[in-house]
Design a protein around this motif. Structure first.
Motif, PDB file in Angstrom:
ATOM      1  N   GLY A 192       0.287  -4.393   3.131  1.00 43.60           N
ATOM      2  CA  GLY A 192      -0.233  -4.445   1.776  1.00 43.60           C
ATOM      3  C   GLY A 192      -1.707  -4.800   1.767  1.00 43.60           C
ATOM      4  O   GLY A 192      -2.354  -4.908   2.808  1.00 43.60           O
ATOM      5  N   SER A 193      -2.247  -4.997   0.558  1.00 40.31           N
ATOM      6  CA  SER A 193      -3.666  -5.316   0.422  1.00 40.31           C
ATOM      7  C   SER A 193      -3.917  -6.070  -0.872  1.00 40.31           C
ATOM      8  O   SER A 193      -3.118  -6.008  -1.813  1.00 40.31           O
ATOM      9  CB  SER A 193      -4.501  -4.030   0.428  1.00 40.31           C
ATOM     10  OG  SER A 193      -4.305  -3.294  -0.769  1.00 40.31           O
ATOM     11  N   ARG A 194      -5.067  -6.742  -0.917  1.00 37.67           N
ATOM     12  CA  ARG A 194      -5.479  -7.407  -2.152  1.00 37.67           C
ATOM     13  C   ARG A 194      -5.679  -6.385  -3.262  1.00 37.67           C
ATOM     14  O   ARG A 194      -5.315  -6.635  -4.415  1.00 37.67           O
ATOM     15  CB  ARG A 194      -6.784  -8.182  -1.921  1.00 37.67           C
ATOM     16  CG  ARG A 194      -7.408  -8.669  -3.228  1.00 37.67           C
ATOM     17  CD  ARG A 194      -8.715  -9.381  -3.028  1.00 37.67           C
ATOM     18  NE  ARG A 194      -9.425  -9.477  -4.312  1.00 37.67           N
ATOM     19  CZ  ARG A 194     -10.363 -10.363  -4.583  1.00 37.67           C
ATOM     20  NH1 ARG A 194     -10.721 -11.241  -3.678  1.00 37.67           N
ATOM     21  NH2 ARG A 194     -10.960 -10.381  -5.759  1.00 37.67           N
ATOM     22  N   ASP A 195      -6.264  -5.235  -2.941  1.00 39.87           N
ATOM     23  CA  ASP A 195      -6.523  -4.231  -3.973  1.00 39.87           C
ATOM     24  C   ASP A 195      -5.227  -3.756  -4.625  1.00 39.87           C
ATOM     25  O   ASP A 195      -5.165  -3.589  -5.852  1.00 39.87           O
ATOM     26  CB  ASP A 195      -7.268  -3.039  -3.371  1.00 39.87           C
ATOM     27  CG  ASP A 195      -8.723  -3.357  -3.035  1.00 39.87           C
ATOM     28  OD1 ASP A 195      -9.212  -4.405  -3.500  1.00 39.87           O
ATOM     29  OD2 ASP A 195      -9.340  -2.575  -2.297  1.00 39.87           O
ATOM     30  N   LEU A 228      -0.427 -12.943   1.424  1.00 41.14           N
ATOM     31  CA  LEU A 228      -1.883 -13.107   1.393  1.00 41.14           C
ATOM     32  C   LEU A 228      -2.262 -14.586   1.435  1.00 41.14           C
ATOM     33  O   LEU A 228      -1.484 -15.459   1.062  1.00 41.14           O
ATOM     34  CB  LEU A 228      -2.458 -12.453   0.139  1.00 41.14           C
ATOM     35  CG  LEU A 228      -2.253 -10.945  -0.018  1.00 41.14           C
ATOM     36  CD1 LEU A 228      -2.948 -10.457  -1.287  1.00 41.14           C
ATOM     37  CD2 LEU A 228      -2.749 -10.172   1.199  1.00 41.14           C
ATOM     38  N   GLY A 229      -3.498 -14.863   1.855  1.00 38.40           N
ATOM     39  CA  GLY A 229      -3.987 -16.227   1.952  1.00 38.40           C
ATOM     40  C   GLY A 229      -4.297 -16.822   0.585  1.00 38.40           C
ATOM     41  O   GLY A 229      -4.555 -16.098  -0.386  1.00 38.40           O
ATOM     42  N   LEU A 230      -4.285 -18.147   0.531  1.00 36.22           N
ATOM     43  CA  LEU A 230      -4.518 -18.827  -0.747  1.00 36.22           C
ATOM     44  C   LEU A 230      -5.888 -18.508  -1.313  1.00 36.22           C
ATOM     45  O   LEU A 230      -6.018 -18.235  -2.512  1.00 36.22           O
ATOM     46  CB  LEU A 230      -4.359 -20.337  -0.572  1.00 36.22           C
ATOM     47  CG  LEU A 230      -4.523 -21.136  -1.870  1.00 36.22           C
ATOM     48  CD1 LEU A 230      -3.308 -20.939  -2.777  1.00 36.22           C
ATOM     49  CD2 LEU A 230      -4.727 -22.628  -1.579  1.00 36.22           C
ATOM     50  N   THR A 248       0.826  -1.211   0.000  1.00 35.15           N
ATOM     51  CA  THR A 248       0.000   0.000   0.000  1.00 35.15           C
ATOM     52  C   THR A 248       0.860   1.260   0.000  1.00 35.15           C
ATOM     53  O   THR A 248       0.329   2.370   0.004  1.00 35.15           O
ATOM     54  CB  THR A 248      -0.937   0.007   1.222  1.00 35.15           C
ATOM     55  OG1 THR A 248      -0.177  -0.251   2.409  1.00 35.15           O
ATOM     56  CG2 THR A 248      -2.016  -1.066   1.079  1.00 35.15           C
ATOM     57  N   ASP A 249       2.171   1.092  -0.011  1.00 31.86           N
ATOM     58  CA  ASP A 249       3.115   2.209  -0.179  1.00 31.86           C
ATOM     59  C   ASP A 249       3.366   2.358  -1.679  1.00 31.86           C
ATOM     60  O   ASP A 249       3.992   1.492  -2.295  1.00 31.86           O
ATOM     61  CB  ASP A 249       4.416   1.893   0.561  1.00 31.86           C
ATOM     62  CG  ASP A 249       5.466   2.989   0.439  1.00 31.86           C
ATOM     63  OD1 ASP A 249       5.505   3.676  -0.608  1.00 31.86           O
ATOM     64  OD2 ASP A 249       6.261   3.147   1.374  1.00 31.86           O
ATOM     65  N   PRO A 250       2.889   3.438  -2.294  1.00 33.33           N
ATOM     66  CA  PRO A 250       3.016   3.567  -3.755  1.00 33.33           C
ATOM     67  C   PRO A 250       4.449   3.455  -4.260  1.00 33.33           C
ATOM     68  O   PRO A 250       4.689   2.867  -5.315  1.00 33.33           O
ATOM     69  CB  PRO A 250       2.431   4.964  -4.035  1.00 33.33           C
ATOM     70  CG  PRO A 250       1.519   5.238  -2.887  1.00 33.33           C
ATOM     71  CD  PRO A 250       2.170   4.584  -1.704  1.00 33.33           C
ATOM     72  N   GLU A 251       5.404   3.998  -3.509  1.00 28.48           N
ATOM     73  CA  GLU A 251       6.791   3.944  -3.949  1.00 28.48           C
ATOM     74  C   GLU A 251       7.304   2.509  -3.971  1.00 28.48           C
ATOM     75  O   GLU A 251       7.986   2.091  -4.912  1.00 28.48           O
ATOM     76  CB  GLU A 251       7.663   4.796  -3.035  1.00 28.48           C
ATOM     77  CG  GLU A 251       9.137   4.799  -3.435  1.00 28.48           C
ATOM     78  CD  GLU A 251      10.000   5.649  -2.522  1.00 28.48           C
ATOM     79  OE1 GLU A 251      11.241   5.553  -2.617  1.00 28.48           O
ATOM     80  OE2 GLU A 251       9.431   6.410  -1.702  1.00 28.48           O
ATOM     81  N   GLN A 252       6.974   1.737  -2.940  1.00 30.21           N
ATOM     82  CA  GLN A 252       7.470   0.367  -2.864  1.00 30.21           C
ATOM     83  C   GLN A 252       6.739  -0.554  -3.842  1.00 30.21           C
ATOM     84  O   GLN A 252       7.327  -1.520  -4.352  1.00 30.21           O
ATOM     85  CB  GLN A 252       7.360  -0.160  -1.432  1.00 30.21           C
ATOM     86  CG  GLN A 252       8.241   0.602  -0.450  1.00 30.21           C
ATOM     87  CD  GLN A 252       9.690   0.677  -0.922  1.00 30.21           C
ATOM     88  OE1 GLN A 252      10.264  -0.303  -1.405  1.00 30.21           O
ATOM     89  NE2 GLN A 252      10.292   1.865  -0.801  1.00 30.21           N
ATOM     90  N   ARG A 253       5.496  -0.265  -4.129  1.00 31.80           N
ATOM     91  CA  ARG A 253       4.794  -1.039  -5.160  1.00 31.80           C
ATOM     92  C   ARG A 253       5.388  -0.737  -6.532  1.00 31.80           C
ATOM     93  O   ARG A 253       5.570  -1.638  -7.365  1.00 31.80           O
ATOM     94  CB  ARG A 253       3.288  -0.731  -5.146  1.00 31.80           C
ATOM     95  CG  ARG A 253       2.464  -1.689  -6.014  1.00 31.80           C
ATOM     96  CD  ARG A 253       0.975  -1.496  -5.797  1.00 31.80           C
ATOM     97  NE  ARG A 253       0.484  -0.288  -6.429  1.00 31.80           N
ATOM     98  CZ  ARG A 253       0.104  -0.196  -7.697  1.00 31.80           C
ATOM     99  NH1 ARG A 253       0.171  -1.251  -8.506  1.00 31.80           N
ATOM    100  NH2 ARG A 253      -0.340   0.944  -8.180  1.00 31.80           N
TER     101      ARG A 253
END
Length: 319
Positions: free
Chosen positions: A131-134, A172-174, A86-91
């Motif tokens: 982080g996130s799924r989105d 994230l989970g399966l 969710t950190d734009p720079e790291q993504r």
């Protein structure tokens, strides 16, 4: 049922000393394999040099490029790094690294006139805490808009974050990853998934979880690669219990004596292959101990496990 192609993660099994590493890759070149899981190391690593690849990887070998080596190095410095960040720079940094895999696929295809990189493995780092799924969905959507020179995009499931349990990866989970991949509505040879036996065992703290994960992804029609990589609930030369250190399977072959504490062995290999159904690729991913083991010792581990997989494919599976 077709016979799956075999891939070896030679970069994990190889010695780290350059001359011995070259010798190991040269020896693996003579094995009956379809290809290699190939490391996308951080920039400047010698194995990314196109001349090195030409010299030590046969042109007929497919490469499944894994982002794990770069991801691990980046996250050691900045835990928020990853395609799900969710950190734009790291993504953005993570997307840049996938772009390096894309560029490698193009360079090798241009040099040889055929597709060399058959797949690129990506991961839902850094997991739900940072982080996130989105965010992961946005990253996958962007990558799917690229020309990957014919390579499949594969999401490799790593151990999910489990409350009260120290993770190896903690992504994230399966179920979340499967649902996300399915939401794109693409054929699995465009966007599919990878199950890693050891990482699923680490998540579940048992030998049942890898079989369940393999069956779930296969039943969803998404399984493109099953990676056989071990795990152990004991402290060993590979490190502390439940570490993601790729302990080889246990077995009767002398080359597997050192890994007798592995939870992966012939019955587990057979059960997981049965759950995998018509998977097109099987990967063999083994670390070798002691660290200073010679090339012959390392090669013996690989050949012993190739034989183990061949035997497991014809073995009856306990129900």
């Amino acid at each position: 049922m077709t016979t799956p192609d075999l891939y070896v993660s030679a970069y994990i099994t190889a010695p780290t000393e350059p001359a011995a590493e070259d010798q190991f890759f040269d020896a693996v070149a003579h094995l009956d394999l379809a290809g290699l899981e190939f490391a996308l190391q951080p920039e400047g690593h010698r194995t990314l040099d196109h001349a090195w690849i030409d010299a030590h990887v046969p042109a007929a070998r497919d490469l499944v490029v894994s982002l794990v080596p770069t991801m691990t190095a980046r996250r050691a410095e900045v835990p928020a790094y990853g395609l799900a960040s969710t950190d734009p720079e790291q993504r953005a940094r993570a997307l840049d690294d996938v772009a390096r895999a894309r560029d490698l696929a193009h360079v090798l295809a241009d040099r040889h006139g055929v597709r060399r990189v058959s797949a690129v493995e990506v991961h839902s780092a850094p997991g739900p805490l940072l982080g996130s799924r989105d965010a992961f969905e946005r990253s996958l959507d962007e990558i799917l808009g690229w020309d990957l020179a014919g390579a499949e995009l594969l999401v490799e499931h790593c151990d999910a974050l489990v409350p009260g349990q120290a993770p190896a990866k903690g992504f994230l989970g399966l179920d979340e990853e499967v649902a996300l991949v399915q939401s794109f509505g693409l054929a699995p040879d465009l966007l599919g998934m990878v199950v890693n036996w050891g990482r699923s065992a680490i998540e579940g703290r048992d030998t049942a979880t890898p079989v369940a994960h393999t069956r779930a992804v296969a039943d969803a029609g998404l399984l493109r690669l099953l990676v056989l990589s071990g795990a152990t609930d004991a402290d060993t030369a590979w490190g502390a219990a439940w570490g993601d250190m790729h302990i080889p399977p246990r077995g009767d072959h002398p080359a597997l004596v050192a890994s007798s504490a592995s939870l992966l062995g012939p019955p587990e290999v057979a059960a997981t292959l049965a759950a995998a159904g018509d998977v097109p690729r099987i990967g063999l991913k083994w670390g070798v101990r002691p660290h200073d083991a010679d090339v012959a010792t390392r090669l013996a581990v690989v050949t012993a496990t190739i034989d183990q997989v061949a035997a497991a494919r014809t073995a009856p599976v306990a129900r």
